[in-house]
Design an enzyme around this catalytic site. Structure first.
Site, PDB file in Angstrom:
ATOM      1  N   ASP A  54      33.784  48.387  36.381  1.00  0.00           N
ATOM      2  CA  ASP A  54      33.291  48.511  37.755  1.00  0.00           C
ATOM      3  C   ASP A  54      33.369  49.975  38.167  1.00  0.00           C
ATOM      4  O   ASP A  54      34.173  50.733  37.630  1.00  0.00           O
ATOM      5  CB  ASP A  54      34.177  47.701  38.720  1.00  0.00           C
ATOM      6  CG  ASP A  54      33.891  46.205  38.649  1.00  0.00           C
ATOM      7  OD1 ASP A  54      32.904  45.799  38.012  1.00  0.00           O
ATOM      8  OD2 ASP A  54      34.680  45.441  39.238  1.00  0.00           O
ATOM      9  N   ARG A  75      25.027  48.240  34.993  1.00  0.00           N
ATOM     10  CA  ARG A  75      24.785  47.354  36.145  1.00  0.00           C
ATOM     11  C   ARG A  75      24.379  48.285  37.283  1.00  0.00           C
ATOM     12  O   ARG A  75      25.102  49.222  37.611  1.00  0.00           O
ATOM     13  CB  ARG A  75      26.054  46.610  36.513  1.00  0.00           C
ATOM     14  CG  ARG A  75      25.938  45.869  37.847  1.00  0.00           C
ATOM     15  CD  ARG A  75      27.299  45.563  38.458  1.00  0.00           C
ATOM     16  NE  ARG A  75      28.071  44.622  37.686  1.00  0.00           N
ATOM     17  CZ  ARG A  75      29.406  44.596  37.687  1.00  0.00           C
ATOM     18  NH1 ARG A  75      30.105  45.474  38.393  1.00  0.00           N
ATOM     19  NH2 ARG A  75      30.047  43.718  36.975  1.00  0.00           N
TER      20      ARG A  75
END
Ligand code: FDA
Length: 295
Positions: free
Chosen positions: A122, A172
């Site tokens: 992340d 992402r």
């Protein structure tokens, strides 16, 4: 006084808020998360499991979180779930010492290696971006199944995405969830959307498999139109959304033949994640307010 202090001093309020947070958080235990992933898989959705424990300040907490990630990987394999893991480097020691995060990520990689599981790192506040890439590059030297997140609101997002594409790193793409100053990040939704689509088109046209992570109907329609116009197969990328947000839209995209991965957070440190979701959308705040006083 922090929000955590207020909640700790008021267990009844904490219980009530947790009840509401469960719309966005699978639960406090790995067993809760496994149940949530199993249900998603049953509807044809993939998952990415996230253990909520960001910003640890002790080596012991970082070690505990790392061990939980290793357990998560084992459970995903044992239960034959369609899921990978998303790791916040601050949860495994990045803010204490970069070398500590490198060592802890290596332990997670060792668990993932046996089953070739993909690990997503992340992306957190802009001050951590360079460090996150340094840690990722070192881990990828021995294990390439590690990917990054590009936050479209950052001015540096385009060049970063280009460099990662050249190195075959799976990304992402998100808008970005942290409060950043104008010198670092775009501030207006129209500019962020434009940058998101500029980068999305480059990722989608490339041979690297990437995730388009947004609940934004405008962007989802633009992505759909782009892939249709360019003959890009639905197996060449995936949509991603957060657990509990736009659940019907998630399933509708799967019915249309697209891939959908749902980000499933769990753990006792749900408050920070929950407040970020509230800060993002007025509808989420209204949902909480409507239910807070309801018996
Ligand atoms: P946003 O919430 O901005 O909504 C835009 C528009 O979408 C709305 O105006 C509306 O039109 C439509 N919409 C949204 N929800 C709706 C609803 N319930 N009903 C109807 N319409 C709705 N961030 C980060 O900084 N680092 C990270 O690593 C990640 N990781 C991550 C993973 C995944 C899987 C997702 C989906 C998101 C993240 N994010 C993130 C969070 C991301 O940066 C961003 O903050 C949120 O996704 C919110 O932005 P959206 O583009 O989803 O739409």
């Amino acid at each position: 006084m922090t929000i955590a202090d207020v909640l700790n001093a008021n267990p009844r309020l904490q219980r009530r808020l947790f009840f509401l947070a469960r719309r966005f958080v699978a639960g406090e235990t790995l067993a809760d998360a496994v149940d949530a992933v199993r249900e998603l898989n049953g509807h044809g959705l993939s998952a990415s499991l996230d253990f909520l424990g960001e910003d640890v300040s002790s080596t012991e907490e970082a070690a505990t979180n790392t061990a939980v990630y290793c357990d998560m990987i084992e459970r995903i394999v044992a239960e034959r779930l369609d899921s990978n893991v998303s790791v916040k480097l601050s949860a495994i020691g990045q803010m204490i010492d970069e070398e500590l995060a490198v060592r802890n990520l290596q332990r997670i990689v060792d668990s993932a290696r046996a089953c070739d599981m993909f690990i997503r790192l992340d992306m957190e506040g802009s001050a951590t971006v360079d460090s996150t890439y340094r840690i990722m590059d070192r881990a990828r030297a021995t294990y390439p199944h590690i990917g990054a997140v590009i936050q479209a609101y950052l001015h540096r997002a385009g060049p970063d995405a280009r460099r990662l594409l050249e190195n075959g790193v799976r990304m992402r793409l998100v808008k970005g969830a942290y409060k950043e100053p104008p010198a670092v990040a775009l501030q207006h939704m129209s500019d962020i959307r434009r940058n998101f689509m500029t980068i999305a088109e480059k990722l989608l046209a490339s041979p690297v498999y990437c995730g388009m992570a947004t609940h934004d109907e405008f962007l989802i329609d633009a992505i759909r139109a782009f892939v249709e116009r360019n003959g890009i197969g639905a197996d060449r990328f995936e949509f991603q959304m957060l657990y509990g947000i736009r659940r019907e839209a998630q399933r509708a995209l799967v019915r249309e033949g697209y891939r959908m991965r749902v980000y499933v957070p769990f753990g006792t440190h749900w408050a920070g994640y929950f407040y970020r979701r509230l800060a993002e959308r007025r509808e989420n705040v209204m949902f909480v307010l409507r239910n807070l006083w309801r018996r």
